[in-house]
Design a protein around this motif. Structure first.
Motif, PDB file in Angstrom:
ATOM      1  N   ASN A 195      39.787  35.010-103.170  1.00  0.00           N
ATOM      2  CA  ASN A 195      38.850  34.861-102.435  1.00  0.00           C
ATOM      3  C   ASN A 195      38.307  33.932-101.505  1.00  0.00           C
ATOM      4  O   ASN A 195      37.982  33.942-100.256  1.00  0.00           O
ATOM      5  CB  ASN A 195      38.154  35.748-102.743  1.00  0.00           C
ATOM      6  CG  ASN A 195      38.313  37.468-103.267  1.00  0.00           C
ATOM      7  OD1 ASN A 195      39.139  37.965-102.537  1.00  0.00           O
ATOM      8  ND2 ASN A 195      37.740  38.178-104.079  1.00  0.00           N
ATOM      9  N   ALA A 196      37.618  32.865-102.113  1.00  0.00           N
ATOM     10  CA  ALA A 196      36.495  31.476-101.963  1.00  0.00           C
ATOM     11  C   ALA A 196      37.636  30.796-101.329  1.00  0.00           C
ATOM     12  O   ALA A 196      36.779  29.270-101.243  1.00  0.00           O
ATOM     13  CB  ALA A 196      35.672  31.149-103.166  1.00  0.00           C
ATOM     14  N   GLU A 197      38.861  30.532-102.260  1.00  0.00           N
ATOM     15  CA  GLU A 197      39.428  29.298-102.383  1.00  0.00           C
ATOM     16  C   GLU A 197      39.047  28.413-102.232  1.00  0.00           C
ATOM     17  O   GLU A 197      39.223  27.403-102.177  1.00  0.00           O
ATOM     18  CB  GLU A 197      39.949  28.734-100.500  1.00  0.00           C
ATOM     19  CG  GLU A 197      41.488  29.968 -99.459  1.00  0.00           C
ATOM     20  CD  GLU A 197      42.179  29.448 -98.423  1.00  0.00           C
ATOM     21  OE1 GLU A 197      42.706  29.183 -98.632  1.00  0.00           O
ATOM     22  OE2 GLU A 197      41.191  30.469 -97.252  1.00  0.00           O
ATOM     23  N   PHE A 198      38.882  28.418-103.496  1.00  0.00           N
ATOM     24  CA  PHE A 198      37.873  27.346-104.574  1.00  0.00           C
ATOM     25  C   PHE A 198      38.929  27.085-105.763  1.00  0.00           C
ATOM     26  O   PHE A 198      38.628  27.769-106.348  1.00  0.00           O
ATOM     27  CB  PHE A 198      36.340  27.906-104.282  1.00  0.00           C
ATOM     28  CG  PHE A 198      35.300  26.471-105.334  1.00  0.00           C
ATOM     29  CD1 PHE A 198      34.254  26.324-104.070  1.00  0.00           C
ATOM     30  CD2 PHE A 198      35.309  26.963-106.462  1.00  0.00           C
ATOM     31  CE1 PHE A 198      34.291  25.059-104.834  1.00  0.00           C
ATOM     32  CE2 PHE A 198      34.643  25.691-107.004  1.00  0.00           C
ATOM     33  CZ  PHE A 198      33.839  24.558-105.875  1.00  0.00           C
ATOM     34  N   ALA A 199      38.506  25.885-106.091  1.00  0.00           N
ATOM     35  CA  ALA A 199      39.617  25.536-107.565  1.00  0.00           C
ATOM     36  C   ALA A 199      39.108  24.483-108.230  1.00  0.00           C
ATOM     37  O   ALA A 199      38.187  23.800-107.583  1.00  0.00           O
ATOM     38  CB  ALA A 199      40.789  23.664-106.898  1.00  0.00           C
ATOM     39  N   LYS A 200      38.686  24.333-108.943  1.00  0.00           N
ATOM     40  CA  LYS A 200      37.824  23.719-109.917  1.00  0.00           C
ATOM     41  C   LYS A 200      38.472  23.206-111.747  1.00  0.00           C
ATOM     42  O   LYS A 200      39.839  24.095-111.885  1.00  0.00           O
ATOM     43  CB  LYS A 200      36.682  24.525-110.976  1.00  0.00           C
ATOM     44  CG  LYS A 200      35.791  24.946-110.556  1.00  0.00           C
ATOM     45  CD  LYS A 200      34.355  26.018-110.757  1.00  0.00           C
ATOM     46  CE  LYS A 200      34.740  27.176-111.577  1.00  0.00           C
ATOM     47  NZ  LYS A 200      34.060  28.010-112.379  1.00  0.00           N
ATOM     48  N   ALA A 201      38.726  21.821-111.305  1.00  0.00           N
ATOM     49  CA  ALA A 201      39.137  21.505-112.257  1.00  0.00           C
ATOM     50  C   ALA A 201      38.775  20.281-113.241  1.00  0.00           C
ATOM     51  O   ALA A 201      37.885  19.636-113.190  1.00  0.00           O
ATOM     52  CB  ALA A 201      40.716  20.715-111.894  1.00  0.00           C
ATOM     53  N   PHE A 202      39.424  20.181-114.576  1.00  0.00           N
ATOM     54  CA  PHE A 202      38.105  19.998-115.706  1.00  0.00           C
ATOM     55  C   PHE A 202      38.863  18.676-116.185  1.00  0.00           C
ATOM     56  O   PHE A 202      40.250  19.118-117.358  1.00  0.00           O
ATOM     57  CB  PHE A 202      37.432  20.072-116.406  1.00  0.00           C
ATOM     58  CG  PHE A 202      36.894  21.630-115.991  1.00  0.00           C
ATOM     59  CD1 PHE A 202      35.713  20.991-115.030  1.00  0.00           C
ATOM     60  CD2 PHE A 202      36.786  22.521-115.172  1.00  0.00           C
ATOM     61  CE1 PHE A 202      34.837  21.948-114.847  1.00  0.00           C
ATOM     62  CE2 PHE A 202      35.757  23.089-114.807  1.00  0.00           C
ATOM     63  CZ  PHE A 202      34.753  22.581-114.262  1.00  0.00           C
ATOM     64  N   GLN A 203      38.536  17.783-117.441  1.00  0.00           N
ATOM     65  CA  GLN A 203      39.680  16.706-118.377  1.00  0.00           C
ATOM     66  C   GLN A 203      40.726  16.442-117.825  1.00  0.00           C
ATOM     67  O   GLN A 203      41.640  16.581-116.672  1.00  0.00           O
ATOM     68  CB  GLN A 203      39.848  17.444-119.388  1.00  0.00           C
ATOM     69  CG  GLN A 203      38.693  17.897-120.177  1.00  0.00           C
ATOM     70  CD  GLN A 203      38.487  18.232-121.740  1.00  0.00           C
ATOM     71  OE1 GLN A 203      39.716  18.759-121.093  1.00  0.00           O
ATOM     72  NE2 GLN A 203      37.778  19.237-121.869  1.00  0.00           N
ATOM     73  N   ASN A 204      40.859  14.674-117.534  1.00  0.00           N
ATOM     74  CA  ASN A 204      41.956  14.394-117.049  1.00  0.00           C
ATOM     75  C   ASN A 204      42.425  14.781-115.277  1.00  0.00           C
ATOM     76  O   ASN A 204      43.460  15.031-115.113  1.00  0.00           O
ATOM     77  CB  ASN A 204      42.936  14.387-118.028  1.00  0.00           C
ATOM     78  CG  ASN A 204      42.536  13.478-119.555  1.00  0.00           C
ATOM     79  OD1 ASN A 204      42.062  12.560-119.846  1.00  0.00           O
ATOM     80  ND2 ASN A 204      42.980  14.116-120.105  1.00  0.00           N
ATOM     81  N   VAL A 205      41.794  14.748-114.533  1.00  0.00           N
ATOM     82  CA  VAL A 205      41.993  15.549-113.688  1.00  0.00           C
ATOM     83  C   VAL A 205      42.330  13.948-112.892  1.00  0.00           C
ATOM     84  O   VAL A 205      41.906  13.241-112.108  1.00  0.00           O
ATOM     85  CB  VAL A 205      40.828  16.047-112.500  1.00  0.00           C
ATOM     86  CG1 VAL A 205      41.012  16.251-111.072  1.00  0.00           C
ATOM     87  CG2 VAL A 205      40.222  17.001-113.402  1.00  0.00           C
ATOM     88  N   VAL A 206      43.661  14.584-112.022  1.00  0.00           N
ATOM     89  CA  VAL A 206      44.767  13.634-110.804  1.00  0.00           C
ATOM     90  C   VAL A 206      44.686  14.893-109.764  1.00  0.00           C
ATOM     91  O   VAL A 206      45.125  15.438-109.602  1.00  0.00           O
ATOM     92  CB  VAL A 206      45.310  13.521-111.295  1.00  0.00           C
ATOM     93  CG1 VAL A 206      46.307  12.956-110.474  1.00  0.00           C
ATOM     94  CG2 VAL A 206      45.262  12.679-112.486  1.00  0.00           C
ATOM     95  N   ILE A 207      44.458  14.451-108.460  1.00  0.00           N
ATOM     96  CA  ILE A 207      44.214  14.473-107.098  1.00  0.00           C
ATOM     97  C   ILE A 207      45.802  13.919-106.443  1.00  0.00           C
ATOM     98  O   ILE A 207      44.499  12.785-105.706  1.00  0.00           O
ATOM     99  CB  ILE A 207      43.161  15.009-106.507  1.00  0.00           C
ATOM    100  CG1 ILE A 207      42.438  16.256-107.746  1.00  0.00           C
ATOM    101  CG2 ILE A 207      43.267  16.119-104.806  1.00  0.00           C
ATOM    102  CD1 ILE A 207      40.489  16.863-106.649  1.00  0.00           C
ATOM    103  N   THR A 208      46.332  14.778-105.458  1.00  0.00           N
ATOM    104  CA  THR A 208      47.201  13.335-104.477  1.00  0.00           C
ATOM    105  C   THR A 208      47.435  14.535-103.543  1.00  0.00           C
ATOM    106  O   THR A 208      47.616  15.319-103.233  1.00  0.00           O
ATOM    107  CB  THR A 208      48.228  12.754-105.334  1.00  0.00           C
ATOM    108  OG1 THR A 208      48.999  14.382-105.719  1.00  0.00           O
ATOM    109  CG2 THR A 208      47.812  12.400-106.377  1.00  0.00           C
ATOM    110  N   GLN A 209      47.376  13.640-102.436  1.00  0.00           N
ATOM    111  CA  GLN A 209      47.953  14.206-101.297  1.00  0.00           C
ATOM    112  C   GLN A 209      48.386  13.023-100.184  1.00  0.00           C
ATOM    113  O   GLN A 209      46.860  11.542 -99.583  1.00  0.00           O
ATOM    114  CB  GLN A 209      46.618  14.806-100.428  1.00  0.00           C
ATOM    115  CG  GLN A 209      46.678  15.136 -98.721  1.00  0.00           C
ATOM    116  CD  GLN A 209      45.513  16.135 -98.113  1.00  0.00           C
ATOM    117  OE1 GLN A 209      44.725  16.492 -98.556  1.00  0.00           O
ATOM    118  NE2 GLN A 209      45.890  15.529 -97.448  1.00  0.00           N
TER     119      GLN A 209
END
Length: 424
Positions: free
Chosen positions: A166-180
Motif C-alpha cells: 500500500n505504501a510502496e515502502f521497503a525495509k532491508a536489514f543486514q548486508n544490504v546492497v542496493i543497485t540502480q
C-alpha cells in the motif's frame, strides 16, 4: 439528509464486505484423490489440488488440510494468486483466519502491474495488510519503464526484506546492497520510499556512482522520479565525499575530497552540481600527475560549486585557510605555492584550476603568502618505459660481442698464417 443516507450506505457496504471477507469459507474446488483422517481432522489431497478463499486462489500437487485450524499445507509447485499479484514456490501454506500465506523453496512473487518482483527461499505474505516479508537470500526488484522504452531496475539484496504494498515502502536489514544503473549502495539498514522518492541508509553506509563516493553515519538520498536520477544526498556525522573527474584529450584526472560533520550534495543528471560541508569542514583537490601535492581548504563551512563535473568555485567560511600549488602548464612543473587565511576565502576555478582568489577578514585577519618552488624543480611522477632502452642496450652488446669475436678470429687466422710461413 439524502447525502447522509448515501454515506451511511457506503460505510455499511464496506463493513459488510470486510465481514464477508473474514467469514468467507476456505473451499477445496478440486483434487484428483482425497483421503480423510476424521479423528485428527485432516484431509489428504493429491493431484491438481485447487483451493479458493474470497478473492485468493492457490494450486498445488499435494496438500494437507487441517480443518480444525482451517489451514492448508502444500507441496509440489505451490501457486498462490490474488488480485495484487502471484506467488510461486516449491512449497507453501495458507491459513484462512489470519489470511497469511507462506512460501518456501525457490520463491518468486510479482505484483499484477509488473512493477515489483521478489525472489528468495522464504516469503510470508499478509493479505490483510498487504505486507511481504522475505528471508533466506531475499531479493527485491522494482521496475520502471523509461520514455525510450527501456526498463530501469532497482535491486535490493539483504538478509531480511519487508515490503508494504500500500505504501510502496521497503525495509532491508543486514548486508544490504542496493543497485540502480551505475549506483551501488551498501549499509546495515536501508529504507526505500518509492511514493516519496527517497532512500535512507544507516549502519556504515557507502554510496558510489560514476566517480562519486559518499560515506558517513547516515545517508539520505532523493531521487528524480521521472528521470530516475539522483537529485541530492545528505550525509550526517563523519561525512566524507569523494569526486573523480576523468581527464579528456590527454589531460590528467581531477580529484576532489571533502570531510566534515554534515555534507550535502546536489546533482543534475547524475553530475554533481553543488557540495556543502558544515562543521570542521576540510577539503582538498589535486590532479592525478601531482597526487602528492594536494591543494587544501579548511574552515567552519565549505561550499563547492561544479560545472560539468569540474570544480568551478569554492567559498570557505569561518577561520578559513587554503593552500594551493601553481602549475606551469607548458612544462607541467610546479613553480610555487600560495597560502591564504581569513574569515572567508573565495576561490574561482577555470578547468579545475585556481583562476583567482579573494580574501576578507575581521576576526581572522586576511593574509597570504607565496612560496617559490622553482628551485625544487618539481615534475610529475611518471613511470618511465625502459623497454626500448633495454632493447637498444642488448642490441649494442650483441653487435659489440660479434665485433670482438670477428677480431679474435682474424687474429687467430693471422697467427696460423705466420706459423705456416715460418715452416716454409
Amino acid at each position: 439528509m439524502i447525502f447522509r443516507w448515501v454515506i451511511f450506505a457506503v460505510l455499511l457496504c464496506g463493513m459488510f464486505e470486510q465481514a464477508f471477507s473474514r467469514n468467507a469459507p476456505l473451499l477445496m474446488r478440486h483434487a484428483d484423490s482425497l483421503a480423510a483422517m476424521r479423528k485428527a481432522g485432516f484431509l489428504l489431497l493429491h493431484g491438481r489440488v485447487y483451493f479458493t478463499h474470497d478473492s485468493i486462489a492457490f494450486r498445488t500437487g499435494r496438500a494437507t488440510w487441517n480443518k480444525t485450524l482451517d489451514q492448508v499445507e502444500c507441496e509440489g509447485n505451490f501457486l498462490f494468486t490474488h488480485p495484487d499479484g502471484f506467488i510461486k514456490a516449491n512449497r507453501g501454506s495458507y491459513q484462512r483466519k489470519t489470511e497469511i500465506a507462506i512460501a518456501s523453496g525457490t520463491v518468486e512473487a510479482k505484483d499484477s502491474a509488473g512493477t515489483y518482483a521478489f525472489f528468495g527461499d522464504h516469503l510470508v505474505y499478509n493479505k490483510k495488510n498487504k505486507i511481504l516479508t522475505l528471508t533466506q537470500k531475499p531479493v527485491l526488484q522494482q521496475y520502471q519503464k523509461q520514455k525510450n522504452g527501456k526498463i530501469d531496475t532497482t535491486t535490493i539484496r539483504a538478509e531480511f526484506i519487508s515490503f508494504d504494498q500500500n505504501a510502496e515502502f521497503a525495509k532491508a536489514f543486514q548486508n544490504v546492497v542496493i543497485t540502480q544503473g551505475s549506483m551501488i549502495v551498501t549499509c546495515d539498514s536501508g529504507f526505500l520510499d518509492k511514493k516519496n522518492n527517497w532512500v535512507a541508509l544507516k549502519g556504515s553506509p557507502k554510496f558510489t556512482m560514476d566517480g562519486y563516493e559518499l560515506t558517513g553515519d547516515s545517508i539520505y538520498l532523493t531521487i528524480d522520479s521521472d528521470k530516475r536520477t539522483l537529485k541530492s544526498a545528505l550525509v550526517i556525522r563523519n561525512a566524507k565525499g569523494k569526486q573523480h573527474e576523468k581527464g579528456k584529450n590527454g589531460k590528467p584526472d581531477q580529484f576532489t575530497e571533502a570531510t566534515g560533520d554534515t555534507l550535502y550534495t546536489e546533482f543534475a543528471d547524475d553530475k554533481i552540481k553543488r557540495l556543502y560541508v558544515n562543521l570542521n569542514a576540510n577539503g582538498f583537490f589535486y590532479e592525478s600527475d601531482f597526487a602528492d601535492y594536494k591543494n587544501k581548504m579548511e574552515g567552519g563551512r565549505l561550499d563547492l560549486a561544479f560545472k560539468n563535473g569540474k570544480l568551478r568555485a569554492a567559498l570557505i567560511s569561518g577561520d578559513a585557510q587554503s593552500s594551493y600549488f601553481h602549475v606551469m602548464e607548458k612544462k607541467r612543473q610546479i613553480d610555487g605555492k600560495n597560502e591564504a587565511a581569513g574569515d572567508t576565502i573565495r576561490i574561482a576555478f577555470s578547468d579545475g584550476k585556481v583562476k583567482h582568489l579573494k580574501l576578507s577578514g575581521k576576526k581572522t585577519l586576511a593574509s597570504g603568502r607565496y612560496i617559490d618552488l622553482t628551485k625544487e624543480n618539481i615534475f610529475p611522477k611518471m613511470e618511465i618505459d625502459t623497454t626500448m632502452k633495454n632493447f637498444t642496450k642488448k642490441n649494442f652488446q650483441k653487435i659489440n660481442d660479434e665485433k670482438i669475436k670477428e677480431r679474435n678470429l682474424k687474429k687467430n687466422q693471422e697467427k696460423i698464417s705466420a706459423k705456416k710461413e715460418e715452416v716454409k
